[in-house]
Design a protein around this motif. Structure first.
Motif, PDB file in Angstrom:
ATOM      1  N   ALA A  85      19.755  55.663  24.903  1.00  9.79           N
ATOM      2  CA  ALA A  85      20.675  55.445  26.079  1.00  9.79           C
ATOM      3  C   ALA A  85      20.140  54.147  26.910  1.00  9.79           C
ATOM      4  CB  ALA A  85      20.470  56.637  26.982  1.00  9.79           C
ATOM      5  N   LYS A  86      21.110  53.913  27.694  1.00  5.70           N
ATOM      6  CA  LYS A  86      20.887  52.826  28.710  1.00  5.70           C
ATOM      7  C   LYS A  86      20.879  53.393  30.224  1.00  5.70           C
ATOM      8  CE  LYS A  86      23.598  49.569  25.529  1.00  5.70           C
ATOM      9  NZ  LYS A  86      24.556  48.620  25.693  1.00  5.70           N
ATOM     10  N   ILE A  87      20.332  52.206  31.216  1.00  5.97           N
ATOM     11  CA  ILE A  87      20.474  52.639  32.511  1.00  5.97           C
ATOM     12  C   ILE A  87      21.904  52.956  32.976  1.00  5.97           C
ATOM     13  CG2 ILE A  87      19.938  51.937  34.777  1.00  5.97           C
ATOM     14  CD1 ILE A  87      17.563  52.376  33.057  1.00  5.97           C
ATOM     15  N   ASN A  88      22.841  52.343  32.410  1.00  6.15           N
ATOM     16  CA  ASN A  88      24.060  52.465  32.704  1.00  6.15           C
ATOM     17  C   ASN A  88      24.603  53.999  32.399  1.00  6.15           C
ATOM     18  OD1 ASN A  88      24.672  50.070  33.790  1.00  6.15           O
ATOM     19  ND2 ASN A  88      26.424  49.428  32.155  1.00  6.15           N
ATOM     20  N   ASP A  89      23.972  54.619  31.232  1.00  6.64           N
ATOM     21  CA  ASP A  89      24.204  55.884  31.033  1.00  6.64           C
ATOM     22  C   ASP A  89      23.949  56.852  32.117  1.00  6.64           C
ATOM     23  OD1 ASP A  89      25.872  55.289  28.485  1.00  6.64           O
ATOM     24  OD2 ASP A  89      23.837  54.991  27.433  1.00  6.64           O
ATOM     25  N   ILE A  90      22.792  56.557  32.668  1.00  2.00           N
ATOM     26  CA  ILE A  90      22.238  57.358  33.628  1.00  2.00           C
ATOM     27  C   ILE A  90      23.029  57.423  34.848  1.00  2.00           C
ATOM     28  CG2 ILE A  90      20.209  57.659  35.182  1.00  2.00           C
ATOM     29  CD1 ILE A  90      18.321  56.780  33.030  1.00  2.00           C
ATOM     30  N   GLU A  91      23.487  56.194  35.120  1.00  2.47           N
ATOM     31  CA  GLU A  91      24.255  55.826  36.405  1.00  2.47           C
ATOM     32  C   GLU A  91      25.680  56.768  36.158  1.00  2.47           C
ATOM     33  OE1 GLU A  91      25.301  52.442  39.463  1.00  2.47           O
ATOM     34  OE2 GLU A  91      25.337  52.102  37.401  1.00  2.47           O
ATOM     35  N   ARG A  92      26.364  56.379  35.006  1.00  2.00           N
ATOM     36  CA  ARG A  92      27.463  57.037  34.844  1.00  2.00           C
ATOM     37  C   ARG A  92      27.142  58.680  34.879  1.00  2.00           C
ATOM     38  NH1 ARG A  92      28.095  54.948  30.176  1.00  2.00           N
ATOM     39  NH2 ARG A  92      29.235  53.164  30.898  1.00  2.00           N
ATOM     40  N   GLY A  93      26.323  59.115  34.349  1.00  2.00           N
ATOM     41  CA  GLY A  93      26.113  60.526  34.411  1.00  2.00           C
ATOM     42  C   GLY A  93      26.000  60.980  35.868  1.00  2.00           C
ATOM     43  N   LEU A  94      25.257  60.128  36.563  1.00  2.00           N
ATOM     44  CA  LEU A  94      24.877  60.739  37.971  1.00  2.00           C
ATOM     45  C   LEU A  94      26.571  60.735  38.734  1.00  2.00           C
ATOM     46  CD1 LEU A  94      23.359  61.139  40.543  1.00  2.00           C
ATOM     47  CD2 LEU A  94      23.113  58.444  40.720  1.00  2.00           C
ATOM     48  N   VAL A  95      27.217  59.764  38.603  1.00  2.00           N
ATOM     49  CA  VAL A  95      28.518  59.657  39.209  1.00  2.00           C
ATOM     50  C   VAL A  95      29.489  60.738  38.529  1.00  2.00           C
ATOM     51  CG1 VAL A  95      30.475  58.392  39.360  1.00  2.00           C
ATOM     52  CG2 VAL A  95      28.382  57.155  39.356  1.00  2.00           C
ATOM     53  N   SER A  96      29.217  61.203  37.256  1.00  2.00           N
ATOM     54  CA  SER A  96      30.006  62.364  36.627  1.00  2.00           C
ATOM     55  C   SER A  96      29.499  63.782  37.295  1.00  2.00           C
ATOM     56  CB  SER A  96      29.887  62.218  35.171  1.00  2.00           C
ATOM     57  OG  SER A  96      30.693  63.388  34.662  1.00  2.00           O
ATOM     58  N   ALA A  97      28.037  63.662  37.444  1.00  2.00           N
ATOM     59  CA  ALA A  97      27.856  64.802  38.213  1.00  2.00           C
ATOM     60  C   ALA A  97      28.250  65.171  39.606  1.00  2.00           C
ATOM     61  CB  ALA A  97      26.356  64.906  38.072  1.00  2.00           C
ATOM     62  N   ILE A  98      28.250  64.001  40.216  1.00  2.00           N
ATOM     63  CA  ILE A  98      28.822  64.132  41.812  1.00  2.00           C
ATOM     64  C   ILE A  98      30.381  64.460  41.495  1.00  2.00           C
ATOM     65  CG2 ILE A  98      29.259  63.025  43.695  1.00  2.00           C
ATOM     66  CD1 ILE A  98      26.223  61.373  43.284  1.00  2.00           C
ATOM     67  N   ARG A  99      30.867  63.897  40.565  1.00  2.00           N
ATOM     68  CA  ARG A  99      32.336  64.075  40.588  1.00  2.00           C
ATOM     69  C   ARG A  99      32.680  65.421  40.248  1.00  2.00           C
ATOM     70  NH1 ARG A  99      35.983  63.463  36.617  1.00  2.00           N
ATOM     71  NH2 ARG A  99      34.453  62.290  35.243  1.00  2.00           N
ATOM     72  N   ARG A 100      31.941  65.825  39.397  1.00  2.75           N
ATOM     73  CA  ARG A 100      32.324  67.280  38.809  1.00  2.75           C
ATOM     74  C   ARG A 100      32.038  68.130  39.914  1.00  2.75           C
ATOM     75  NH1 ARG A 100      30.992  67.085  32.429  1.00  2.75           N
ATOM     76  NH2 ARG A 100      31.959  65.008  31.776  1.00  2.75           N
ATOM     77  N   GLY A 101      31.384  67.833  40.828  1.00  2.16           N
ATOM     78  CA  GLY A 101      30.749  68.879  41.983  1.00  2.16           C
ATOM     79  C   GLY A 101      29.493  69.671  41.537  1.00  2.16           C
ATOM     80  N   TYR A 102      28.779  68.930  40.402  1.00  2.36           N
ATOM     81  CA  TYR A 102      27.707  69.511  40.169  1.00  2.36           C
ATOM     82  C   TYR A 102      26.473  69.586  41.186  1.00  2.36           C
ATOM     83  CZ  TYR A 102      29.340  69.475  35.346  1.00  2.36           C
ATOM     84  OH  TYR A 102      30.393  69.382  34.249  1.00  2.36           O
ATOM     85  N   THR A 103      26.523  68.584  42.006  1.00  2.00           N
ATOM     86  CA  THR A 103      25.573  68.360  43.033  1.00  2.00           C
ATOM     87  C   THR A 103      26.106  67.470  44.221  1.00  2.00           C
ATOM     88  OG1 THR A 103      23.312  67.551  43.525  1.00  2.00           O
ATOM     89  CG2 THR A 103      24.614  66.098  42.207  1.00  2.00           C
ATOM     90  N   PRO A 104      25.883  67.722  45.344  1.00  2.00           N
ATOM     91  CA  PRO A 104      26.308  66.830  46.458  1.00  2.00           C
ATOM     92  C   PRO A 104      25.763  65.250  46.701  1.00  2.00           C
ATOM     93  CG  PRO A 104      24.729  68.570  47.370  1.00  2.00           C
ATOM     94  CD  PRO A 104      24.959  68.692  46.004  1.00  2.00           C
ATOM     95  N   PRO A 105      26.317  64.656  47.081  1.00  5.97           N
ATOM     96  CA  PRO A 105      25.873  63.211  47.172  1.00  5.97           C
ATOM     97  C   PRO A 105      24.694  63.050  48.182  1.00  5.97           C
ATOM     98  CG  PRO A 105      28.169  62.948  47.532  1.00  5.97           C
ATOM     99  CD  PRO A 105      27.862  64.488  47.484  1.00  5.97           C
ATOM    100  N   SER A 106      24.578  64.249  48.870  1.00  7.44           N
ATOM    101  CA  SER A 106      23.445  64.303  49.817  1.00  7.44           C
ATOM    102  C   SER A 106      22.076  64.901  49.401  1.00  7.44           C
ATOM    103  CB  SER A 106      23.674  65.060  50.807  1.00  7.44           C
ATOM    104  OG  SER A 106      24.166  66.222  50.769  1.00  7.44           O
TER     105      SER A 106
END
Length: 257
Positions: free
Chosen positions: A166-187
């Motif tokens: 995996a690349k660092i971009n994959d982590i960032e994409r996963g983080l954005v996806s987790a927030i977008r899906r409501g798995y976790t709040p940005p805060s």
């Protein structure tokens, strides 16, 4: 918590303590060119109270010929065999109670030079910055190696499966996806730690993936799961998710898909 949210949503089990297989090794591997200061700043070594820190050159078959410690008032060194016999391959550093030397200036952070000779008679000079640490360092020493470091401009990757990196971009994409899906709040505080990790990883030219994760205080199992989520997101939606949830220090950095 972000870890719990992803574990529930993706159907996986997150280990909160770092798994032993991901733990930082006791001896860190440093590239020889990096240790010579040819491609980056001098390597920093933390020396704790009552502990020794080793620098090992045996992996590159070089023998130590000279050691110069700029400020000997707080540190001392020894070698695995007497330095004069020309067969030493390891330096051991320790902290001592401060001493006073006439006309010698002192510093809380000093530098160390180690000169070596290779089997072909070529000589090399290595430079290290020594730093006092009141906490026990997470490593016991470094091994000098000929492995290729992560120079600036070379994208960092890491193993997330038997045949997948995996690349660092994959982590960032996963983080954005987790927030977008409501798995976790940005805060969520963990979100900020992951953003810090991403920023550090993209700016680092002389640190390993494990060292950066440790610095940002982010567990490797969590980063792995985020990377897998990012890879899954990319496979299902090849069009990149806009990265607009990161702090300015992350947003300002180039994004490579």
């Amino acid at each position: 918590m972000l870890t719990k949210s992803i574990a529930i949503a993706v159907g996986i089990s997150i280990i909160y303590a770092v798994n032993p297989s991901y733990a930082q090794p006791a001896i860190l591997t440093i590239n020889a060119s990096q240790a010579r200061g040819l491609n980056s700043r001098a390597v920093e070594l933390k020396i704790g109270n009552g502990r020794a820190t080793a620098i090992d050159f045996s992996g590159i078959n070089e023998r130590i010929t000279q050691i110069f410690l700029s400020d000997p008032s707080s540190f001392t060194y020894s070698t695995d065999t007497p330095l004069e016999n020309g067969q030493s391959t390891t330096v051991f550093l320790r902290r001592i109670q401060p001493l006073k030397f006439p006309n010698l200036t002192t510093s809380s952070n000093t530098n160390l030079f180690v000169k070596t000779r290779a089997s072909d008679a070529q000589t090399y000079l290595y430079t290290f910055n020594l730093k006092k640490s009141n906490n026990s360092p997470k490593y016991s020493g470094i091994a000098i190696s000929n492995q290729i470091p992560n120079f600036a401009g070379v994208e960092m990757t890491f193993q997330v499966g038997s045949f997948r990196r995996a690349k660092i971009n994959d982590i960032e994409r996963g983080l954005v996806s987790a927030i977008r899906r409501g798995y976790t709040p940005p805060s969520d505080p963990v979100v900020n730690k992951i953003r810090e990790f991403i920023a550090l990883a993209r700016n680092s030219s002389n640190s390993t993936f494990i060292e950066i994760a440790s610095s940002a205080k982010v567990s490797l199992p969590l980063l792995t799961e985020l990377a897998l989520l990012g890879i899954e997101e990319h496979l299902n939606n090849p069009v990149s998710i806009p990265i607009n949830l990161a702090k300015p220090s992350v947003e300002a950095m180039p994004k490579n898909n």
